[in-house]
Scaffold this motif. Structure first.
Motif, PDB file in Angstrom:
ATOM      1  N   VAL A 249      78.651 -15.835  36.942  1.00 11.18           N
ATOM      2  CA  VAL A 249      78.895 -17.128  36.171  1.00 11.18           C
ATOM      3  C   VAL A 249      78.272 -16.514  34.900  1.00 11.18           C
ATOM      4  O   VAL A 249      78.959 -16.987  33.841  1.00 11.18           O
ATOM      5  CB  VAL A 249      77.826 -18.364  36.884  1.00 11.18           C
ATOM      6  N   LEU A 250      77.034 -16.100  34.656  1.00 13.55           N
ATOM      7  CA  LEU A 250      76.537 -15.542  33.498  1.00 13.55           C
ATOM      8  C   LEU A 250      77.446 -14.592  32.672  1.00 13.55           C
ATOM      9  O   LEU A 250      77.846 -15.134  31.375  1.00 13.55           O
ATOM     10  CB  LEU A 250      75.153 -15.035  33.433  1.00 13.55           C
ATOM     11  N   GLY A 251      77.979 -13.634  33.477  1.00 15.31           N
ATOM     12  CA  GLY A 251      79.063 -12.823  32.802  1.00 15.31           C
ATOM     13  C   GLY A 251      80.168 -13.400  32.353  1.00 15.31           C
ATOM     14  O   GLY A 251      80.647 -13.145  31.113  1.00 15.31           O
ATOM     15  N   ALA A 252      80.750 -14.256  33.144  1.00 14.02           N
ATOM     16  CA  ALA A 252      82.130 -15.030  32.845  1.00 14.02           C
ATOM     17  C   ALA A 252      81.788 -15.890  31.445  1.00 14.02           C
ATOM     18  O   ALA A 252      82.424 -15.903  30.553  1.00 14.02           O
ATOM     19  CB  ALA A 252      82.713 -15.598  33.762  1.00 14.02           C
ATOM     20  N   GLY A 253      80.593 -16.662  31.529  1.00 14.33           N
ATOM     21  CA  GLY A 253      80.093 -17.528  30.386  1.00 14.33           C
ATOM     22  C   GLY A 253      79.783 -16.665  29.056  1.00 14.33           C
ATOM     23  O   GLY A 253      80.487 -17.207  28.349  1.00 14.33           O
ATOM     24  N   LEU A 254      79.271 -15.783  29.156  1.00 16.18           N
ATOM     25  CA  LEU A 254      79.031 -14.822  28.085  1.00 16.18           C
ATOM     26  C   LEU A 254      80.502 -14.358  27.214  1.00 16.18           C
ATOM     27  O   LEU A 254      80.544 -14.301  26.112  1.00 16.18           O
ATOM     28  CB  LEU A 254      78.260 -13.413  28.156  1.00 16.18           C
ATOM     29  N   ILE A 255      81.345 -13.887  28.365  1.00 20.39           N
ATOM     30  CA  ILE A 255      82.861 -13.477  27.803  1.00 20.39           C
ATOM     31  C   ILE A 255      83.599 -14.441  27.256  1.00 20.39           C
ATOM     32  O   ILE A 255      84.248 -14.398  26.305  1.00 20.39           O
ATOM     33  CB  ILE A 255      83.391 -12.531  28.830  1.00 20.39           C
ATOM     34  N   LEU A 256      83.389 -15.681  27.987  1.00 20.63           N
ATOM     35  CA  LEU A 256      84.274 -16.862  27.413  1.00 20.63           C
ATOM     36  C   LEU A 256      83.570 -17.276  25.919  1.00 20.63           C
ATOM     37  O   LEU A 256      84.627 -17.804  25.154  1.00 20.63           O
ATOM     38  CB  LEU A 256      84.449 -17.907  28.329  1.00 20.63           C
ATOM     39  N   ALA A 257      82.384 -17.253  25.872  1.00 19.71           N
ATOM     40  CA  ALA A 257      81.582 -17.546  24.597  1.00 19.71           C
ATOM     41  C   ALA A 257      82.170 -17.024  23.619  1.00 19.71           C
ATOM     42  O   ALA A 257      82.293 -17.076  22.351  1.00 19.71           O
ATOM     43  CB  ALA A 257      80.164 -17.807  25.069  1.00 19.71           C
ATOM     44  N   ALA A 258      82.254 -15.483  23.709  1.00 21.66           N
ATOM     45  CA  ALA A 258      82.706 -14.336  23.070  1.00 21.66           C
ATOM     46  C   ALA A 258      84.027 -14.577  22.547  1.00 21.66           C
ATOM     47  O   ALA A 258      84.559 -14.740  21.185  1.00 21.66           O
ATOM     48  CB  ALA A 258      82.411 -12.958  23.520  1.00 21.66           C
ATOM     49  N   LEU A 259      84.900 -14.982  23.348  1.00 17.42           N
ATOM     50  CA  LEU A 259      86.350 -14.965  23.162  1.00 17.42           C
ATOM     51  C   LEU A 259      86.471 -16.202  22.362  1.00 17.42           C
ATOM     52  O   LEU A 259      87.595 -16.400  21.458  1.00 17.42           O
ATOM     53  CB  LEU A 259      87.289 -15.227  24.295  1.00 17.42           C
ATOM     54  N   SER A 260      85.883 -17.508  22.419  1.00 22.85           N
ATOM     55  CA  SER A 260      86.168 -18.510  21.739  1.00 22.85           C
ATOM     56  C   SER A 260      85.426 -18.683  20.444  1.00 22.85           C
ATOM     57  O   SER A 260      85.584 -19.418  19.674  1.00 22.85           O
ATOM     58  CB  SER A 260      85.419 -19.778  22.614  1.00 22.85           C
ATOM     59  N   GLY A 261      84.716 -17.570  20.159  1.00 21.13           N
ATOM     60  CA  GLY A 261      84.127 -17.444  18.864  1.00 21.13           C
ATOM     61  C   GLY A 261      82.885 -18.198  18.763  1.00 21.13           C
ATOM     62  O   GLY A 261      82.172 -18.249  17.623  1.00 21.13           O
ATOM     63  N   GLN A 262      82.150 -18.578  19.898  1.00 22.58           N
ATOM     64  CA  GLN A 262      81.078 -19.469  19.862  1.00 22.58           C
ATOM     65  C   GLN A 262      79.712 -18.516  19.466  1.00 22.58           C
ATOM     66  O   GLN A 262      78.824 -18.899  18.903  1.00 22.58           O
ATOM     67  CB  GLN A 262      80.903 -20.286  21.221  1.00 22.58           C
ATOM     68  N   ILE A 263      79.807 -17.272  19.937  1.00 27.00           N
ATOM     69  CA  ILE A 263      78.810 -16.441  19.863  1.00 27.00           C
ATOM     70  C   ILE A 263      79.596 -15.138  19.399  1.00 27.00           C
ATOM     71  O   ILE A 263      80.705 -14.825  19.254  1.00 27.00           O
ATOM     72  CB  ILE A 263      77.836 -16.020  21.033  1.00 27.00           C
ATOM     73  N   GLY A 264      78.567 -14.194  18.812  1.00 28.10           N
ATOM     74  CA  GLY A 264      79.193 -12.841  18.133  1.00 28.10           C
ATOM     75  C   GLY A 264      79.744 -11.830  19.427  1.00 28.10           C
ATOM     76  O   GLY A 264      79.710 -12.119  20.532  1.00 28.10           O
ATOM     77  N   ALA A 265      80.020 -10.706  18.989  1.00 25.34           N
ATOM     78  CA  ALA A 265      80.622  -9.529  19.871  1.00 25.34           C
ATOM     79  C   ALA A 265      79.653  -9.147  20.853  1.00 25.34           C
ATOM     80  O   ALA A 265      80.055  -8.753  21.969  1.00 25.34           O
ATOM     81  CB  ALA A 265      80.936  -8.487  19.061  1.00 25.34           C
ATOM     82  N   TRP A 266      78.338  -9.585  20.727  1.00 31.39           N
ATOM     83  CA  TRP A 266      77.318  -9.088  21.929  1.00 31.39           C
ATOM     84  C   TRP A 266      77.531  -9.730  23.184  1.00 31.39           C
ATOM     85  O   TRP A 266      77.283  -9.345  24.070  1.00 31.39           O
ATOM     86  CB  TRP A 266      75.936  -9.387  21.359  1.00 31.39           C
ATOM     87  N   GLY A 267      78.303 -10.925  23.266  1.00 32.46           N
ATOM     88  CA  GLY A 267      78.767 -11.589  24.402  1.00 32.46           C
ATOM     89  C   GLY A 267      79.639 -10.759  25.256  1.00 32.46           C
ATOM     90  O   GLY A 267      79.453 -11.046  26.435  1.00 32.46           O
ATOM     91  N   TRP A 268      80.252  -9.743  24.511  1.00 34.84           N
ATOM     92  CA  TRP A 268      80.871  -9.007  25.470  1.00 34.84           C
ATOM     93  C   TRP A 268      79.972  -8.168  26.625  1.00 34.84           C
ATOM     94  O   TRP A 268      80.622  -7.365  27.633  1.00 34.84           O
ATOM     95  CB  TRP A 268      81.814  -7.889  24.518  1.00 34.84           C
ATOM     96  N   LEU A 269      78.540  -8.276  26.171  1.00 35.50           N
ATOM     97  CA  LEU A 269      77.913  -7.435  27.049  1.00 35.50           C
ATOM     98  C   LEU A 269      77.837  -8.277  28.581  1.00 35.50           C
ATOM     99  O   LEU A 269      77.270  -7.783  29.521  1.00 35.50           O
ATOM    100  CB  LEU A 269      76.347  -7.730  26.485  1.00 35.50           C
ATOM    101  N   GLY A 270      78.475  -9.412  28.539  1.00 32.97           N
ATOM    102  CA  GLY A 270      78.640 -10.170  30.015  1.00 32.97           C
ATOM    103  C   GLY A 270      79.579  -9.377  30.821  1.00 32.97           C
ATOM    104  O   GLY A 270      79.578  -9.651  32.024  1.00 32.97           O
TER     105      GLY A 270
END
Length: 62
Positions: A15-36
């Motif tokens: 859940v955490l990993g998918a959430g970070l990736i989705l947030a990065a894809l939607s532009g809510q957070i920066g590229a560090w979200g790909w650490l998900g």
């Protein structure tokens, strides 16, 4: 690779990993979200290399 991630730990990682990736894809957070990708993959494959040196397991032994 023997499984060392189980149960609640596995669900939280996915859940955490998918959430970070989705947030990065939607532009809510920066590229560090790909650490998900890291928690997502450790949850999917049920193996965390960081647990090995400490002998940790969150899954039941067979």
């Amino acid at each position: 690779m023997k499984a060392n991630v189980g149960g609640v730990d596995r669900v939280l990682r996915i859940v955490l990993g998918a959430g970070l990736i989705l947030a990065a894809l939607s532009g809510q957070i920066g590229a560090w979200g790909w650490l998900g990708v890291v928690p997502l993959l450790t949850g999917v494959f049920r193996f965390c290399p960081a647990y090995l040196p400490f002998g940790l397991r969150t899954c039941e032994r067979k």
